[in-house]
Design a protein around this motif. Structure first.
Motif, PDB file in Angstrom:
ATOM      1  N   LEU A   1     -84.120 -15.867  37.658  1.00 10.81           N
ATOM      2  CA  LEU A   1     -85.328 -16.011  36.936  1.00 10.81           C
ATOM      3  C   LEU A   1     -86.561 -16.617  37.743  1.00 10.81           C
ATOM      4  O   LEU A   1     -87.480 -16.257  37.794  1.00 10.81           O
TER       5      LEU A   1
ATOM      6  N   LEU B   1     -81.554 -23.479  21.999  1.00 13.89           N
ATOM      7  CA  LEU B   1     -80.753 -23.682  21.114  1.00 13.89           C
ATOM      8  C   LEU B   1     -79.395 -22.677  21.231  1.00 13.89           C
ATOM      9  O   LEU B   1     -78.480 -23.172  20.805  1.00 13.89           O
ATOM     10  N   GLY B   2     -79.835 -21.530  21.704  1.00 15.83           N
ATOM     11  CA  GLY B   2     -78.480 -20.739  22.126  1.00 15.83           C
ATOM     12  C   GLY B   2     -77.666 -21.334  23.140  1.00 15.83           C
ATOM     13  O   GLY B   2     -76.423 -21.327  23.035  1.00 15.83           O
ATOM     14  N   LEU B   3     -78.013 -22.267  24.049  1.00 16.72           N
ATOM     15  CA  LEU B   3     -77.522 -22.913  25.205  1.00 16.72           C
ATOM     16  C   LEU B   3     -76.361 -24.079  24.245  1.00 16.72           C
ATOM     17  O   LEU B   3     -75.253 -24.270  24.711  1.00 16.72           O
TER      18      LEU B   3
ATOM     19  N   SER C   1     -89.837 -20.546  26.258  1.00 15.70           N
ATOM     20  CA  SER C   1     -90.428 -19.488  25.676  1.00 15.70           C
ATOM     21  C   SER C   1     -90.182 -18.962  24.238  1.00 15.70           C
ATOM     22  O   SER C   1     -90.776 -18.683  23.528  1.00 15.70           O
ATOM     23  N   HIS C   2     -88.809 -18.717  24.401  1.00 13.15           N
ATOM     24  CA  HIS C   2     -88.037 -18.199  23.089  1.00 13.15           C
ATOM     25  C   HIS C   2     -87.168 -19.212  22.556  1.00 13.15           C
ATOM     26  O   HIS C   2     -86.025 -18.782  22.004  1.00 13.15           O
ATOM     27  N   LYS C   3     -87.295 -20.289  23.025  1.00 12.72           N
ATOM     28  CA  LYS C   3     -86.123 -21.401  22.484  1.00 12.72           C
ATOM     29  C   LYS C   3     -84.765 -21.147  22.707  1.00 12.72           C
ATOM     30  O   LYS C   3     -83.790 -21.481  21.998  1.00 12.72           O
ATOM     31  N   ALA C   4     -84.666 -20.412  23.835  1.00  9.78           N
ATOM     32  CA  ALA C   4     -83.086 -20.106  24.036  1.00  9.78           C
ATOM     33  C   ALA C   4     -82.275 -21.386  24.367  1.00  9.78           C
ATOM     34  O   ALA C   4     -81.084 -21.443  24.340  1.00  9.78           O
TER      35      ALA C   4
ATOM     36  N   GLU D   1     -86.048 -21.774  29.343  1.00  8.87           N
ATOM     37  CA  GLU D   1     -85.613 -21.925  28.200  1.00  8.87           C
ATOM     38  C   GLU D   1     -86.666 -22.085  26.614  1.00  8.87           C
ATOM     39  O   GLU D   1     -86.364 -21.639  25.828  1.00  8.87           O
TER      40      GLU D   1
END
Lengths: 225, 225
Positions: B15, B82-84, B77-80, B75
Motif C-alpha cells: 500500500l 477494528l478488523g486487526l 480510512s475504513h477503520k480496518a 487503517e
C-alpha cells in the motif's frame, strides 16, 4: 450459551454510556438491539466483540476472537487493494484458504465476481458493504454482530444481506443486530433488547414486543362496553 | 504471531508503494534536509564527520515520522483497525508488522540519504562498511520499535505528525547520540577507541524500546475511539 454480559457498565471519562447491563446470547438465536441514538447500542456491540473493555462488569464467552464476526458502519477494507486482495489479506490473517480459487466462490456469493480485480476504492457503498459481507462469511463466525448493517444499502444489497443472515441462523450462528427499523426487522428476530438512557429496559420475545398494546393502556382509555 | 506480522508488513509495503505520494514526501523531506545543510558550507568543502552523521540521523528521524504516520493512517480510512483487533493473533503482531514495514522503508530512505551525504556533504565511508551496517541496523531497530509504538498512539489525532515528533524526539535522544557517534566512526579513516560502548548503548536502547512496544502496545491500540 455463546456469550453472557454480567453487570456491564461503560464510561468514557465521566460520561456514562452503559449502566449495569446483563444478558446472554445463545446459539442459533437472533437478537435485535434497539434504542434511540446515543443509547449505547454500538458500544454494547463493541464490548460483545471484545473491541472495547467495560469499565465495570465482565463478559463471559467461550468463543475465540476468530469466531466472532463484526459488521459495523465501517467496512474494514483497504481502498487501494482490489476486492480479491482485500479478501486474501483477511484470509491470511485468519489462517483461512487464501487462493483465488478458494475466494472466488465467496465473491460470487455476494455478486462481486466480475469486480474481482477492481480496486475497492472505486466501489459504491453497497458494493463495499457486500465485499465486507464476503470478508465476514470467510470467517464462518459462530456469532455475528451487526451494527445497522442495512444503512446506505440499496434494496438488492439489503435482500442479499438478509438472505445471508437467514443462512447463518440456519447454520446455528448467533446474531446480535442493531436496528432502527424495529417494525420490519422484528419478524426476523427471536429476542428484542431495548436500551434506554444507557440501561437495558426490555429483554424479551421479539414477537411479544410487536403485539399491539393492551386496550387498557391505550391513550384513549378503555373502549365503551 | 510472526506470520500475521509478516502479512501486515507485506500489505503495508504494498500500500505504501501504491499510495499517493506519502512515501515520496518522506524521502524528499530527508533529502531536502541534507541538501539545505550542505548550503551552510563552501563548494567542495568537506563537512565535519560528526556533523554529517547528525544530519543523517536527523533526516532519518524526520522521514520516519512521516513513514509511521502513513503506515498507521492506512487503517484509518475504513477503520480496518477494528478488523486487526479481532484477528486471531496477539495484538502485538500489528506493532511488529508496522515496525518491519517501517524498517524496510527507513532502510530504503537511508539508501538514498547515504549517496546524498557523499555528494552534498563530502563524506566517505572508508573500509568501515561492516561497522556502518551494524550501526545502521542497531540504531534503526530502536527507532522503528519506538516509532511503531508512538505511531499507534498518534493515529486518529488531527495533528498526528506534530504529536508524533513531540513524543518521539526526546525519547530517541540517547539512541540518536549513539547513532551519531557510530556514524562519525564510519565517516573517519580510523574508528575511535570507544566504539564498543556506543554499540552497547544502541543495543540497550533497542532492547528497552522493543520491550516497551511488547508491553504497552495493547493499551494503546484499542477499539475505543
Amino acid at each position: 450459551m455463546l456469550l453472557a454480559l454480567h453487570h456491564i457498565t461503560k464510561r468514557y471519562g465521566s460520561r456514562l454510556i452503559l449502566k449495569d447491563i446483563s444478558c446472554t446470547i445463545s446459539k442459533g438465536e437472533t437478537v435485535l438491539l434497539s434504542g434511540a441514538n446515543g443509547a449505547g447500542k454500538s458500544t454494547l456491540l463493541r464490548i460483545m466483540a471484545g473491541l472495547s473493555q467495560p469499565t465495570e462488569g465482565h463478559l463471559e464467552t467461550e468463543l475465540l476472537p476468530e469466531n466472532i464476526g463484526y459488521l459495523g458502519h465501517d467496512t474494514f477494507l483497504y481502498p487501494a487493494l482490489s476486492a480479491l486482495d482485500n479478501l486474501v489479506f483477511w484470509a491470511k490473517l485468519y489462517h483461512k484458504p487464501h487462493t483465488e480459487a478458494a475466494l472466488r466462490p465467496l465473491l460470487a456469493r455476494v455478486e462481486l465476481e466480475r469486480s474481482l480485480h477492481e480496486r475497492a476504492g472505486v466501489f459504491s457503498r453497497g458494493m463495499m458493504q457486500r465485499l465486507n459481507l464476503a470478508r465476514l462469511l470467510l470467517l464462518e463466525p459462530s456469532l455475528l454482530l451487526l451494527d445497522e448493517p442495512f444503512t446506505g444499502l440499496d434494496s438488492h444489497s439489503s435482500s442479499l444481506l438478509r438472505a445471508e443472515i437467514t443462512t447463518a441462523v440456519q447454520q446455528g450462528a448467533g446474531i446480535v443486530w442493531i436496528s432502527h427499523d424495529i417494525t420490519n426487522d422484528c419478524s426476523m428476530a427471536d429476542r428484542l433488547l431495548t436500551l434506554e438512557r444507557h440501561r437495558l429496559v426490555f429483554d424479551g420475545s421479539a414477537k411479544a414486543a410487536t403485539l399491539p398494546p393492551p386496550i387498557a393502556s391505550h391513550p384513549l382509555g378503555s373502549l365503551p362496553s | 504471531m510472526m506470520r500475521s506480522s509478516l502479512t501486515i508488513a507485506l500489505k503495508d509495503l504494498r500500500l505504501a508503494f501504491a499510495g499517493s505520494g506519502g512515501l515520496a514526501q518522506a524521502f524528499l523531506l530527508g533529502l531536502l534536509l541534507i541538501f539545505v545543510f550542505s548550503l551552510s558550507q563552501d563548494v567542495g568543502q568537506r563537512m565535519d564527520a560528526q556533523e554529517a552523521a547528525a544530519i543523517f540521523w536527523l533526516a532519518s528521524v524526520f522521514c520516519q515520522v512521516l513513514i509511521f504516520s502513513m503506515l498507521y493512517g492506512l487503517e484509518e480510512s475504513h477503520k480496518a483497525r477494528l478488523g486487526l483487533l479481532l484477528m486471531p493473533a496477539p495484538i502485538q503482531a500489528v506493532w511488529l508488522g508496522k515496525m518491519l514495514a517501517g524498517l524496510c522503508l527507513l532502510l530504503l530512505a537511508q539508501l538514498l540519504f547515504l549517496p546524498a551525504l557523499i555528494v552534498f556533504l563530502g563524506q566517505n565511508i572508508y573500509d568501515s562498511w561492516p561497522l556502518a551496517l551494524l550501526a545502521l541496523l542497531l540504531t534503526d531497530i530502536g527507532i522503528v520499535a519506538l516509532g511503531s509504538l508512538l505511531g499507534a498512539l498518534a493515529q486518529g489525532q488531527a495533528a498526528r505528525e506534530s504529536l508524533l515528533s513531540i513524543l518521539l524526539f526526546p525519547l530517541l535522544i540517547p539512541l540518536l547520540l549513539a547513532g551519531i557517534h557510530l556514524g562519525t566512526a564510519c565517516f573517519l579513516p580510523e574508528a575511535p577507541e570507544n566504539i564498543q560502548s556506543w554499540l552497547g548503548m544502541a543495543a540497550s536502547f533497542d532492547a528497552l524500546f522493543l520491550a516497551a512496544g511488547i508491553f504497552l502496545f495493547s493499551f494503546i491500540y484499542t477499539g475505543d475511539d
